[in-house]
Design an enzyme around this catalytic site. Sequence first.
Site, PDB file in Angstrom:
ATOM      1  N   CYS A  75      -1.097   7.789  -2.720  1.00  0.00           N
ATOM      2  CA  CYS A  75      -0.353   6.573  -2.841  1.00  0.00           C
ATOM      3  C   CYS A  75       1.142   6.795  -3.021  1.00  0.00           C
ATOM      4  O   CYS A  75       1.972   6.073  -2.725  1.00  0.00           O
ATOM      5  CB  CYS A  75      -0.928   5.529  -3.849  1.00  0.00           C
ATOM      6  N   HIS A 353      -1.580   4.990 -10.074  1.00  0.00           N
ATOM      7  CA  HIS A 353      -1.409   4.341  -8.863  1.00  0.00           C
ATOM      8  C   HIS A 353       0.006   4.022  -8.342  1.00  0.00           C
ATOM      9  O   HIS A 353       0.695   3.586  -9.583  1.00  0.00           O
ATOM     10  CB  HIS A 353      -2.343   3.322  -8.581  1.00  0.00           C
TER      11      HIS A 353
END
Length: 409
Positions: A75, A353
Amino acid sequence: MARTARLLAAEDPPAVERSRPASGSGLRSLANAASGLWDRWSVMGSGASKLEKALGDQFPDGERYFGLENFGNTCYCNSVLQALYHCTPFREQLLEYYATYKNTEDTEDNLLTCLADLFAQITLAKKRTGVVAPKRFVQRVRKQNELFRNYMHQDAHEFWNFLLNEIIDILEKDCSTANNSPKNINSEAVSNGGVHDLATGGGEGPLVTLVHRTFQGILTNETKCLMCETITAKDEPFFDLSVDIEQNSSLTSCLKNFFSTEILNGEDKFFCDRCCSLQEAHKRMKIKKAPQILVIHLKRFKFVEQLSRHKKLSYRVVYPMELKLGSMCEDVDCEYSLFAVVVHVGSSPNHGHYVSQIKSHDNWFSFDDDTVQISEEFTLQTFYGSSREHSGNTDHGYILFYERLGGRS
């Protein structure tokens, strides 16, 4: 603040400045170089209907909105790639590079060609939305830099640093190879991002890559001796500004602190060449040349000596949609507009994330790996941070991308 720090595999000498080429021809020549592209890349199923229905007649003509598959904690890579793809000046130049190298024999496969292929794959897609698997690009990143070979959480800013410097190294190598070729290949044929013309030094002047043209600015570091009032100035290039943050502050105040005057005294006295001795002095920085795209890195990860580890700062930092540099820049009228935010989600530097919030054609979108959704400008406020140390909100703006208003610098 010198050019972005090099990481592990990128250890060549720093790049020098280059001249600006004509732009805008990338899309015109792109189709001619597209042969065989879809045989090399895989495009997966699309959730196109929801996004296209949400935009309706407002879907921009010729634009594409694709999510990126996650290959195990990638990510950090996907969020930066989305910001770069939707950075129009960078995308245009990279597509021009793609069109050039596709028509060049024996082009070596490298990180830049993989990136250009990825951007072209999205741009040339028949569908307007969907999901792309950037597998070749990720594999190349891991091959080039051992830092990214594992499946642990990585830092998006470190990846940003690595990617820019690797692109520069590749283009400099292309330039050097072309200049030393017995065929004396015209530098313009090397790549749009490599060498367009060597304007200074009779062909031996500074060279500018597509990275320099898009992201490089110049800082002036001024030191004023308080005894003789002589000012010593030193210019330093930068690709982004890494600024310290404080609780319940604004981006403007953080930048003012970054550019504030520092007093050099005591053990930190300045050696003045004119006085030939150590003297008290004032030291300050300002932007001498503002970049076309101003990238600001909020230093949310701080090393705490008592804990012997890094801690994430969830401080609330308000960043504006329109940013004026004022006295921080020699061009006091310099103004920027926010178009992308890389957001870190999570309470720790080692876990979490990354997602991107992107402005494209006056609409805001949320890019979360393979998911792309239309968003609203007011949702950016949820990424300012928390006014309390302990908060359930762990979504914080980390890297900010501003585009200069009024054309190129």
